[in-house]
Design a protein around this motif. Structure first.
Motif, PDB file in Angstrom:
ATOM      1  N   LYS A   1       0.883  -1.032   0.097  1.00  0.00           N
ATOM      2  CA  LYS A   1      -0.084   0.056  -0.115  1.00  0.00           C
ATOM      3  C   LYS A   1       0.838   1.288   0.027  1.00  0.00           C
ATOM      4  N   SER A   2       2.066   1.155   0.638  1.00  0.00           N
ATOM      5  CA  SER A   2       2.952   2.293   0.936  1.00  0.00           C
ATOM      6  C   SER A   2       3.318   2.676  -0.578  1.00  0.00           C
ATOM      7  N   LEU A   3       3.745   1.689  -1.395  1.00  0.00           N
ATOM      8  CA  LEU A   3       4.286   1.927  -2.880  1.00  0.00           C
ATOM      9  C   LEU A   3       3.130   2.507  -3.748  1.00  0.00           C
ATOM     10  N   ARG A   4       2.012   1.967  -3.448  1.00  0.00           N
ATOM     11  CA  ARG A   4       0.858   2.499  -4.230  1.00  0.00           C
ATOM     12  C   ARG A   4       0.610   4.029  -3.935  1.00  0.00           C
TER      13      ARG A   4
ATOM     14  N   THR B   1      14.525  -0.886  -0.362  1.00  0.00           N
ATOM     15  CA  THR B   1      12.895  -0.547  -0.471  1.00  0.00           C
ATOM     16  C   THR B   1      12.638  -1.825  -1.492  1.00  0.00           C
ATOM     17  N   ASP B   2      13.349  -2.236  -2.482  1.00  0.00           N
ATOM     18  CA  ASP B   2      12.967  -3.421  -3.427  1.00  0.00           C
ATOM     19  C   ASP B   2      13.001  -4.670  -2.505  1.00  0.00           C
TER      20      ASP B   2
ATOM     21  N   PHE C   1       6.612 -11.824   5.828  1.00  0.00           N
ATOM     22  CA  PHE C   1       5.732 -11.694   6.955  1.00  0.00           C
ATOM     23  C   PHE C   1       4.424 -12.016   6.876  1.00  0.00           C
ATOM     24  N   ASN C   2       3.969 -11.781   5.798  1.00  0.00           N
ATOM     25  CA  ASN C   2       2.415 -11.866   5.409  1.00  0.00           C
ATOM     26  C   ASN C   2       1.994 -13.773   5.807  1.00  0.00           C
ATOM     27  N   ALA C   3       3.005 -14.372   5.049  1.00  0.00           N
ATOM     28  CA  ALA C   3       2.860 -15.787   4.889  1.00  0.00           C
ATOM     29  C   ALA C   3       3.181 -16.286   6.412  1.00  0.00           C
TER      30      ALA C   3
ATOM     31  N   LEU D   1       6.185  -6.732  13.891  1.00  0.00           N
ATOM     32  CA  LEU D   1       7.592  -6.598  13.197  1.00  0.00           C
ATOM     33  C   LEU D   1       7.145  -6.280  11.773  1.00  0.00           C
ATOM     34  N   ARG D   2       6.088  -6.908  11.129  1.00  0.00           N
ATOM     35  CA  ARG D   2       5.767  -6.439   9.697  1.00  0.00           C
ATOM     36  C   ARG D   2       5.653  -5.048   9.647  1.00  0.00           C
ATOM     37  N   ASP D   3       4.798  -4.356  10.643  1.00  0.00           N
ATOM     38  CA  ASP D   3       4.542  -3.096  10.505  1.00  0.00           C
ATOM     39  C   ASP D   3       5.639  -2.181  10.764  1.00  0.00           C
ATOM     40  N   ASP D   4       6.566  -2.485  11.338  1.00  0.00           N
ATOM     41  CA  ASP D   4       7.999  -1.713  11.324  1.00  0.00           C
ATOM     42  C   ASP D   4       8.498  -1.731  10.099  1.00  0.00           C
ATOM     43  N   VAL D   5       8.533  -2.790   9.500  1.00  0.00           N
ATOM     44  CA  VAL D   5       9.109  -2.994   8.062  1.00  0.00           C
ATOM     45  C   VAL D   5       8.613  -1.863   7.235  1.00  0.00           C
TER      46      VAL D   5
END
Length: 342
Positions: A11-14, A155-156, A166-168, A183-187
């Protein structure tokens, strides 16, 4: 280079590329409502060659994100006012509207559409070009090129590998679920900051004229008023008009361009090259209506690089003037023919 599927996940990239609406017309022309700014659900579905249900389902899943980018649903007096001002014919109690930015947002989320995939590819091509553009010493302390490459590489990796990982893990986790989500939110926060840093650098380059303008409207915005008049004259000639003459300046009796359509009707054109945040007001439109009468023109076109006020649009509709706003100007410049010239 980022793969186009990363936009589906990040979402951040979007958010960082949401303003690059010019890529839509690089894939194919996007038809707009008469107001030149919005499209309906059916028009969005037609652009992406999917069913209306697919677009409605996408809205249900991502409504907050789409709303932040301009999606809205009109009803009641607001819908009635919009119909009156835009000239749209609709008999439904509500009307969902998508801005160009919202359509781009849909392209970044819609999985089962070849058109959407092409838009994402063009979008990331443009973003990649922006990120890899060399930065000159236009600030007191120029950024280290090595740091810039490292930022892009990180970033890539974050968007393409770490966040999906992290989602998995979260999907299959038990007691560690909260910690993994944190941790995912921090990333994602780090990814967002790196993207924002890159965007700021690109904006600085734009201010200093380090990057060329891209896209139809960007190129037109980069013209001066004389070049804009010549551009409109070329469009008229392209569409079969004859005796096309640019007057400009004083002594033009209110008409910047005159000539005859392909079928022999006399036309006059007023050109206004202004910043997109300005408008053509009712007094200016009234003056041009007088010009149409003075020249005894069959066709009158008011071409502007800015929007028209609601009052000026109402006057234009009443007097038979074709108001070529930014959206219509973009389509005309991209190859479409003005209906009034057919």
């Amino acid at each position: 280079m980022l793969n186009e599927t990363v936009l589906l996940e990040s979402k951040s990239l979007r958010e960082s590329v949401a303003t690059r609406t010019d890529v839509l017309n690089r894939v194919k022309a996007l038809s707009l409502l008469p107001d030149g700014m919005h499209v309906t659900t059916a028009m969005v579905a037609a652009y992406f060659q999917v069913g209306v249900k697919a677009i409605r389902s996408l809205v249900l899943d991502h409504r907050d994100e789409l709303t932040a980018n301009g999606y809205r649903v009109l009803s009641g007096t607001e819908l009635s006012s919009f119909k009156e001002l835009s000239g749209i014919q609709s008999h439904t109690p509500t009307l969902a509207l998508f801005s160009r930015r919202t359509v781009l947002n849909v392209a970044m989320l819609l999985r089962d559409s070849e058109t959407a995939r092409q838009v994402r590819t063009y979008l990331l091509d443009a973003e990649y070009t922006a990120r890899t553009q060399p930065v000159d010493n236009f600030v007191p302390t120029a950024p280290d090129p090595l740091d810039d490459r490292i930022d892009r590489r990180i970033t890539d990796i974050l968007g393409k590998a770490v966040v999906p990982m992290f989602n998995a893990l979260i999907e299959s986790s038990g007691e560690q679920r909260k910690e993994l989500i944190s941790l995912r939110d921090d990333v994602q926060r780090i990814e967002r900051k790196l993207v924002q840093h890159d965007v700021r650098l690109v904006r600085l380059e734009r201010v200093q004229g380090q990057r060329g303008l891209a896209g139809v409207m960007a190129a037109i915005d980069g013209m001066n008023w004389r070049e804009f008049e010549e551009h409109v004259a070329q469009l008229l000639r392209r569409d079969g008009c004859t005796d096309v003459e640019i007057h400009g300046g004083s002594g033009d009796r209110g008409a910047d361009i005159s000539g005859r359509t392909a079928d022999g009707r006399r036309f006059v054109v007023q050109c206004k090259h202004r910043a997109p945040y300005r408008s053509v007001w009712s007094g200016e439109m009234q003056k041009f209506v007088g010009t149409k009468t003075l020249h005894q023109a069959d066709v009158a076109v008011y071409a502007a690089t800015c929007p028209f006020s609601p009052e000026s649009l109402a006057i234009a509709a009443q007097a038979g003037v074709t108001a070529v706003h930014r959206g219509l100007l973009e389509s005309w410049s991209a190859g479409a023919t003005l209906e009034v010239l057919r």
